[in-house]
Design a protein around this motif. Structure first.
Motif, short mmCIF file in Angstrom:
data_model
loop_
_atom_site.label_atom_id
_atom_site.label_comp_id
_atom_site.label_asym_id
_atom_site.label_seq_id
_atom_site.Cartn_x
_atom_site.Cartn_y
_atom_site.Cartn_z
N SER A 242 75.16 -38.74 67.00
CA SER A 242 75.69 -39.94 66.34
C SER A 242 77.02 -39.67 65.66
O SER A 242 77.74 -40.60 65.34
CB SER A 242 74.67 -40.46 65.33
OG SER A 242 74.46 -39.48 64.32
N ARG B 230 82.88 -38.13 67.41
CA ARG B 230 83.99 -39.09 67.45
C ARG B 230 85.04 -38.73 68.48
O ARG B 230 85.82 -39.57 68.90
CB ARG B 230 84.61 -39.21 66.05
CG ARG B 230 83.66 -39.82 65.03
CD ARG B 230 84.17 -39.69 63.62
NE ARG B 230 85.44 -40.36 63.42
CZ ARG B 230 86.16 -40.29 62.28
NH1 ARG B 230 85.70 -39.57 61.27
NH2 ARG B 230 87.29 -40.92 62.17
N GLN C 69 82.89 -44.16 80.42
CA GLN C 69 81.88 -44.69 79.50
C GLN C 69 82.17 -44.25 78.07
O GLN C 69 82.13 -45.06 77.14
CB GLN C 69 80.49 -44.21 79.92
CG GLN C 69 79.38 -44.70 78.98
CD GLN C 69 78.01 -44.17 79.38
OE1 GLN C 69 77.79 -43.80 80.53
NE2 GLN C 69 77.09 -44.13 78.43
N TRP C 70 82.48 -42.97 77.89
CA TRP C 70 82.74 -42.47 76.54
C TRP C 70 83.96 -43.14 75.93
O TRP C 70 83.96 -43.49 74.75
CB TRP C 70 82.93 -40.95 76.57
CG TRP C 70 81.71 -40.19 76.99
CD1 TRP C 70 80.40 -40.61 76.93
CD2 TRP C 70 81.67 -38.88 77.56
NE1 TRP C 70 79.57 -39.65 77.42
CE2 TRP C 70 80.30 -38.58 77.80
CE3 TRP C 70 82.64 -37.93 77.87
CZ2 TRP C 70 79.90 -37.36 78.36
CZ3 TRP C 70 82.24 -36.72 78.42
CH2 TRP C 70 80.89 -36.44 78.66
N GLN C 71 85.00 -43.31 76.74
CA GLN C 71 86.20 -43.95 76.20
C GLN C 71 85.91 -45.40 75.84
O GLN C 71 86.37 -45.91 74.81
CB GLN C 71 87.34 -43.87 77.23
CG GLN C 71 88.71 -44.00 76.60
CD GLN C 71 89.47 -45.21 77.11
OE1 GLN C 71 88.90 -46.07 77.77
NE2 GLN C 71 90.75 -45.27 76.78
N ALA C 72 85.10 -46.08 76.66
CA ALA C 72 84.74 -47.47 76.37
C ALA C 72 83.91 -47.57 75.10
O ALA C 72 83.95 -48.59 74.40
CB ALA C 72 83.96 -48.06 77.56
N GLU C 73 83.17 -46.50 74.79
CA GLU C 73 82.35 -46.48 73.56
C GLU C 73 83.17 -46.10 72.33
O GLU C 73 82.62 -46.00 71.23
CB GLU C 73 81.20 -45.49 73.74
CG GLU C 73 80.16 -45.94 74.77
CD GLU C 73 79.13 -44.86 75.07
OE1 GLU C 73 79.30 -43.72 74.58
OE2 GLU C 73 78.18 -45.14 75.82
N GLY C 74 84.46 -45.84 72.53
CA GLY C 74 85.33 -45.54 71.39
C GLY C 74 85.49 -44.07 71.07
O GLY C 74 86.06 -43.72 70.03
N LYS C 75 85.00 -43.19 71.97
CA LYS C 75 85.21 -41.76 71.76
C LYS C 75 86.61 -41.39 72.22
O LYS C 75 87.05 -41.81 73.29
CB LYS C 75 84.19 -40.93 72.55
CG LYS C 75 82.74 -41.37 72.42
CD LYS C 75 82.21 -41.26 71.01
CE LYS C 75 80.73 -41.63 70.96
NZ LYS C 75 80.20 -41.72 69.58
N HIS D 69 74.33 -37.44 76.45
CA HIS D 69 74.11 -38.79 75.93
C HIS D 69 74.66 -38.89 74.50
O HIS D 69 74.19 -38.22 73.59
CB HIS D 69 72.61 -39.13 75.96
CG HIS D 69 72.02 -39.04 77.34
ND1 HIS D 69 72.36 -39.90 78.35
CD2 HIS D 69 71.14 -38.15 77.87
CE1 HIS D 69 71.71 -39.57 79.46
NE2 HIS D 69 70.95 -38.50 79.18
#
Length: 228
Positions: A4, A7, A117-123, A227
């Motif tokens: 969690s 970042r 996916q990670w970039q879309a999640e803001g990472k 994940h």
């Protein structure tokens, strides 16, 4: 891994996103074959001349001839030396090869979907490789999956430090301006992961075909097993 809190993700390339065989069986032989003619034709170009002078400094021979410099560079390729000016010159040769369509940058099939996916999640996504920043951008820019460079927020190479030294990862953390524990480093090499862990980063080892799993870091075999 404290998922969690992640970042930013910093990934290695060779053996992590990309089959080591692509680097050793395609990129290195291409640079070996093309480098002599490239340097003879472009030795006076400022960017090339700067790197040739850097090689001479490493040789401790400021008057070394171009032929002697080329011989040293080929020896460094033969012995897989992680020398910064060699990496820069290889990057210039590879740029020519990518642009000519002689090859595309290999990625494992699980890499691009995970990165998107990670970039879309803001990472925030970063690369840290012993290959030059230019070579990194070329591999992802001319990848099997097209141009992935828009996914990345930045790139690091040996200018920031060597990959098995904790100080390099401390400098990366400072550059990202994030708490070290919120940065996840991905690599296939245990010693690199050890150094990142010493700098306070979270770590995951990619155990691809031919990689020996260690015991000091969590292991996955594919990006889609991560994940966040």
């Amino acid at each position: 891994m404290s998922q969690s809190t992640v970042r930013a993700i910093v990934t290695d390339i060779e053996g992590t996103t990309t089959d080591i065989n692509f680097v050793h069986n395609v990129l290195f032989p291409y640079a070996y074959a093309k480098l002599p003619d490239f340097l003879c034709e472009n030795a006076e170009a400022p960017a090339v001349a700067e790197q040739l002078d850097a090689v001479r400094r490493d040789m401790q021979d400021p008057e070394a001839t171009l032929e002697a410099v080329i011989a040293t560079l080929l020896h460094w390729i033969d012995t897989d030396q992680k020398v910064t000016p060699l990496k820069a010159l290889q990057g210039m040769v590879w740029a020519d090869g990518y642009q000519r369509g002689d090859f595309t940058g290999h990625l494992y099939a699980d890499v691009a979907p995970a990165l998107r996916q990670w970039q879309a999640e803001g990472k925030a996504l970063y690369v840290y490789s012993s290959g030059s920043v230019q070579a990194q951008k070329l591999l992802f820019g001319y990848s099997d999956e097209g141009d992935l460079t828009p996914l990345f927020s930045g790139y690091f190479d040996t200018h920031i430090g060597h990959k098995r030294e904790a100080a390099a990862y401390q400098r990366i953390v400072e550059a990202l301006d994030l708490p070290a524990e919120s940065v996840l480093f991905l690599s296939d090499v245990v010693e690199e992961l050890d150094a990142a862990q010493q700098a306070g980063m979270q770590t995951l080892q990619l155990v691809r075909e031919g990689t020996q799993a260690g015991t000091r870091h969590p292991c996955v075999t594919r990006f889609d097993e991560i994940h966040l």
